[in-house]
Design a protein around this motif. Structure first.
Motif, PDB file in Angstrom:
ATOM      1  N   MET A  19     -12.987  10.639  12.040  1.00 58.57           N
ATOM      2  CA  MET A  19     -12.478   9.339  12.414  1.00 58.57           C
ATOM      3  C   MET A  19     -11.276   9.569  13.318  1.00 58.57           C
ATOM      4  N   LYS A  20     -11.165   8.701  14.314  1.00 58.36           N
ATOM      5  CA  LYS A  20     -10.026   8.778  15.230  1.00 58.36           C
ATOM      6  C   LYS A  20      -9.172   7.528  15.026  1.00 58.36           C
ATOM      7  N   LEU A  21      -7.859   7.728  15.074  1.00 58.29           N
ATOM      8  CA  LEU A  21      -6.906   6.643  14.847  1.00 58.29           C
ATOM      9  C   LEU A  21      -6.017   6.451  16.062  1.00 58.29           C
ATOM     10  N   LYS A  22      -5.555   5.230  16.218  1.00 57.90           N
ATOM     11  CA  LYS A  22      -4.493   4.955  17.186  1.00 57.90           C
ATOM     12  C   LYS A  22      -3.242   4.739  16.351  1.00 57.90           C
ATOM     13  N   VAL A  23      -2.301   5.660  16.472  1.00 60.94           N
ATOM     14  CA  VAL A  23      -1.087   5.624  15.656  1.00 60.94           C
ATOM     15  C   VAL A  23       0.122   5.433  16.573  1.00 60.94           C
ATOM     16  N   GLU A  24       0.930   4.448  16.257  1.00 57.47           N
ATOM     17  CA  GLU A  24       2.162   4.203  17.013  1.00 57.47           C
ATOM     18  C   GLU A  24       3.206   5.236  16.608  1.00 57.47           C
ATOM     19  N   THR A  25       4.284   5.332  17.371  1.00 60.52           N
ATOM     20  CA  THR A  25       5.335   6.307  17.059  1.00 60.52           C
ATOM     21  C   THR A  25       5.984   6.022  15.711  1.00 60.52           C
ATOM     22  N   THR A  26       5.877   4.792  15.223  1.00 61.83           N
ATOM     23  CA  THR A  26       6.434   4.428  13.911  1.00 61.83           C
ATOM     24  C   THR A  26       5.523   4.851  12.769  1.00 61.83           C
ATOM     25  N   GLY A  27       4.319   5.312  13.105  1.00 63.05           N
ATOM     26  CA  GLY A  27       3.363   5.703  12.078  1.00 63.05           C
ATOM     27  C   GLY A  27       2.365   4.612  11.742  1.00 63.05           C
ATOM     28  N   VAL A  28       2.557   3.419  12.278  1.00 68.26           N
ATOM     29  CA  VAL A  28       1.650   2.300  12.010  1.00 68.26           C
ATOM     30  C   VAL A  28       0.327   2.550  12.717  1.00 68.26           C
ATOM     31  N   ILE A  29      -0.769   2.372  11.972  1.00 70.82           N
ATOM     32  CA  ILE A  29      -2.108   2.534  12.539  1.00 70.82           C
ATOM     33  C   ILE A  29      -2.529   1.196  13.132  1.00 70.82           C
ATOM     34  N   THR A  30      -2.783   1.189  14.436  1.00 73.17           N
ATOM     35  CA  THR A  30      -3.131  -0.065  15.115  1.00 73.17           C
ATOM     36  C   THR A  30      -4.575  -0.106  15.588  1.00 73.17           C
ATOM     37  N   GLY A  31      -5.328   0.944  15.310  1.00 70.30           N
ATOM     38  CA  GLY A  31      -6.729   0.944  15.693  1.00 70.30           C
ATOM     39  C   GLY A  31      -7.420   2.183  15.170  1.00 70.30           C
ATOM     40  N   PHE A  32      -8.745   2.118  15.117  1.00 71.40           N
ATOM     41  CA  PHE A  32      -9.511   3.284  14.690  1.00 71.40           C
ATOM     42  C   PHE A  32     -10.929   3.178  15.214  1.00 71.40           C
ATOM     43  N   THR A  33     -11.591   4.307  15.236  1.00 76.26           N
ATOM     44  CA  THR A  33     -13.012   4.343  15.525  1.00 76.26           C
ATOM     45  C   THR A  33     -13.645   5.351  14.571  1.00 76.26           C
ATOM     46  N   ALA A  34     -14.700   4.916  13.919  1.00 77.68           N
ATOM     47  CA  ALA A  34     -15.385   5.786  12.967  1.00 77.68           C
ATOM     48  C   ALA A  34     -16.481   6.581  13.652  1.00 77.68           C
ATOM     49  N   ILE A  35     -16.983   6.055  14.774  1.00 78.86           N
ATOM     50  CA  ILE A  35     -18.076   6.704  15.492  1.00 78.86           C
ATOM     51  C   ILE A  35     -17.723   6.742  16.967  1.00 78.86           C
ATOM     52  N   GLY A  36     -17.941   7.846  17.598  1.00 79.39           N
ATOM     53  CA  GLY A  36     -17.711   7.951  19.027  1.00 79.39           C
ATOM     54  C   GLY A  36     -16.233   8.064  19.357  1.00 79.39           C
ATOM     55  N   ALA A  37     -15.918   7.710  20.580  1.00 78.60           N
ATOM     56  CA  ALA A  37     -14.545   7.810  21.052  1.00 78.60           C
ATOM     57  C   ALA A  37     -14.133   6.506  21.691  1.00 78.60           C
ATOM     58  N   ALA A  38     -12.861   6.241  21.648  1.00 76.30           N
ATOM     59  CA  ALA A  38     -12.314   5.061  22.303  1.00 76.30           C
ATOM     60  C   ALA A  38     -10.969   5.455  22.901  1.00 76.30           C
ATOM     61  N   SER A  39     -10.593   4.791  23.966  1.00 76.35           N
ATOM     62  CA  SER A  39      -9.341   5.154  24.614  1.00 76.35           C
ATOM     63  C   SER A  39      -8.150   4.777  23.729  1.00 76.35           C
ATOM     64  N   GLY A  40      -7.129   5.561  23.821  1.00 75.95           N
ATOM     65  CA  GLY A  40      -5.915   5.281  23.075  1.00 75.95           C
ATOM     66  C   GLY A  40      -5.864   5.898  21.696  1.00 75.95           C
ATOM     67  N   MET A  41      -6.963   6.486  21.249  1.00 78.54           N
ATOM     68  CA  MET A  41      -6.973   7.115  19.931  1.00 78.54           C
ATOM     69  C   MET A  41      -6.259   8.456  20.058  1.00 78.54           C
ATOM     70  N   ASN A  42      -5.211   8.662  19.268  1.00 79.65           N
ATOM     71  CA  ASN A  42      -4.392   9.852  19.445  1.00 79.65           C
ATOM     72  C   ASN A  42      -4.316  10.763  18.215  1.00 79.65           C
ATOM     73  N   VAL A  43      -5.030  10.405  17.132  1.00 81.50           N
ATOM     74  CA  VAL A  43      -5.028  11.235  15.927  1.00 81.50           C
ATOM     75  C   VAL A  43      -6.452  11.321  15.403  1.00 81.50           C
ATOM     76  N   THR A  44      -6.869  12.511  14.986  1.00 79.64           N
ATOM     77  CA  THR A  44      -8.179  12.707  14.376  1.00 79.64           C
ATOM     78  C   THR A  44      -7.971  13.074  12.912  1.00 79.64           C
ATOM     79  N   VAL A  45      -8.721  12.398  12.026  1.00 77.65           N
ATOM     80  CA  VAL A  45      -8.625  12.702  10.599  1.00 77.65           C
ATOM     81  C   VAL A  45     -10.020  12.995  10.055  1.00 77.65           C
TER      82      VAL A  45
END
Length: 106
Positions: free
Chosen positions: A1-27
């Motif tokens: 899963m890929k997450l979009k994480v702000e500098t504050t640590g708040v998760i503002t988006g995710f993708t469970a399948i594939g890729a999306a722009s702005g995703m900056n963390v993989t878990v």
């Protein structure tokens, strides 16, 4: 899963399948909390902290504002009330006419 994480640590988006722009963390999918996907919201409910997805302990559910009718909706409601009042007046007048008709028929 890929997450979009702000500098504050708040998760503002995710993708469970594939890729999306702005995703900056993989878990690893196995580390994702069971209710993360079903209860996801980008309003600060979830944090990425110490390489884990966790619920924000400081999160407060925002109050839902009561919907306010638009000017157009208010006009329609007023017209509906006026029509209902006119129908009552018409029924009252029809009743009075029927009573008067009975009196003149005698």
């Amino acid at each position: 899963m890929k997450l979009k994480v702000e500098t504050t640590g708040v998760i503002t988006g995710f993708t469970a399948i594939g890729a999306a722009s702005g995703m900056n963390v993989t878990v690893d999918d196995n580390t994702v909390p069971v209710d993360f996907i079903t209860n996801f919201s980008d309003d600060g409910r979830w944090l990425y902290k110490n390489n884990q997805i966790v619920k924000n302990p400081d999160y407060v559910t925002p109050d839902t504002p009561q919907p306010v009718p638009t000017a157009e909706q208010q006009l329609v409601m007023q017209q509906a009330a006026d029509i209902a009042q006119m129908k009552q007046m018409i029924m009252s007048q029809a009743s009075q006419i029927a009573t008067l008709s009975k009196g003149s028929a005698k």
